[in-house]
Scaffold this active site. Structure first.
Site, short mmCIF file in Angstrom:
data_model
loop_
_atom_site.label_atom_id
_atom_site.label_comp_id
_atom_site.label_asym_id
_atom_site.label_seq_id
_atom_site.Cartn_x
_atom_site.Cartn_y
_atom_site.Cartn_z
N LYS A 45 -3.03 -6.44 1.83
CA LYS A 45 -3.92 -7.36 1.12
C LYS A 45 -3.09 -8.40 0.37
CE LYS A 45 -4.42 -4.02 -2.66
NZ LYS A 45 -3.93 -4.84 -3.77
N CYS A 68 -5.67 -3.15 -9.47
CA CYS A 68 -6.01 -2.86 -8.08
C CYS A 68 -6.77 -1.55 -7.91
CB CYS A 68 -4.75 -2.89 -7.22
SG CYS A 68 -4.01 -4.56 -7.20
N ASP A 116 -1.18 0.67 -3.58
CA ASP A 116 -0.02 -0.17 -3.96
C ASP A 116 1.13 0.58 -4.65
OD1 ASP A 116 -1.81 -2.05 -3.04
OD2 ASP A 116 -1.89 -3.23 -4.88
#
Length: 199
Positions: free
Chosen positions: A106, A151, A9
């Site tokens: 996601k 994450c 990310d």
């Protein structure tokens, strides 16, 4: 050939000036780009929310960002609107090397959030990453990116739970540290057998 770098990310909304900026988030780009040269396989994850996602505080009248809400799958932190599909905020940091093998998106199901690169937050719905890694014979994973305590940690913990050898390189991660979440994530990872490499 058995090793992969998982870049989590590294997107504009998680970097300074973004909707959910992680302090120093852009500082991970240079070390990650340098690390990519040492791995045969590089996989990037991308938070990819539809507008009005259930994890957004704006989807719950009267609720504010960083408050929590009980969902069917457990406690959910409510976030500012971020990484909306197709937006500039959802794009990868412009200086990040994107020559990896695979991008795993996601958080695209509106009713459930997804921190981990492997599962949504119900810890049941798979992203497909595990199958990809198994089919490639990859067993050793190094995690870098944003944010350490959400994450990155969720991904590394799931990797260890699935039997992969997991390592987190903290020099190429940055955390949010929401109410002690950073220290807790480091403790949880070490307890699960994740190798946490100090910066």
């Amino acid at each position: 050939m058995t090793q992969a770098l998982i870049v989590v990310d590294v997107q504009n909304d998680f970097c300074p000036g973004g909707a959910l900026a992680v302090p120093g988030g852009d500082e991970v780009v240079v070390p990650i780009n340098a690390m990519m040269k040492d791995f045969e396989t590089v996989i990037l994850t991308q938070d990819w929310h539809p507008a009005g996602h259930s994890s957004f505080a704006s989807s719950h009248p009267g609720m504010s960002p960083l408050e929590t809400l009980e969902m069917s799958y457990g406690t959910q932190v409510l976030w500012p609107d971020h990484c909306i599909q197709g937006s500039q905020g959802a794009a990868f940091h412009p200086a990040l090397d994107l020559s990896g093998d695979l991008i795993i998106r996601k958080g695209f199901r509106s009713a459930i959030d997804s921190y981990s690169a492997f599962f949504e937050n119900d810890q049941l719905t798979p992203t497909g990453l595990e199958g990809y890694l198994r089919s490639r014979g990859i067993s050793e994973l190094t995690f870098v990116g944003l944010a350490t305590d959400f994450c990155v940690a969720f991904s590394a913990l799931d990797a260890a739970r699935l039997g992969f050898q997991a390592k987190v390189e903290l020099a190429a991660c940055r955390g949010i540290d929401l109410g002690g979440s950073l220290a807790k994530s480091l403790t949880d990872m070490q307890a699960a057998g994740v190798q946490v490499q100090q910066g």
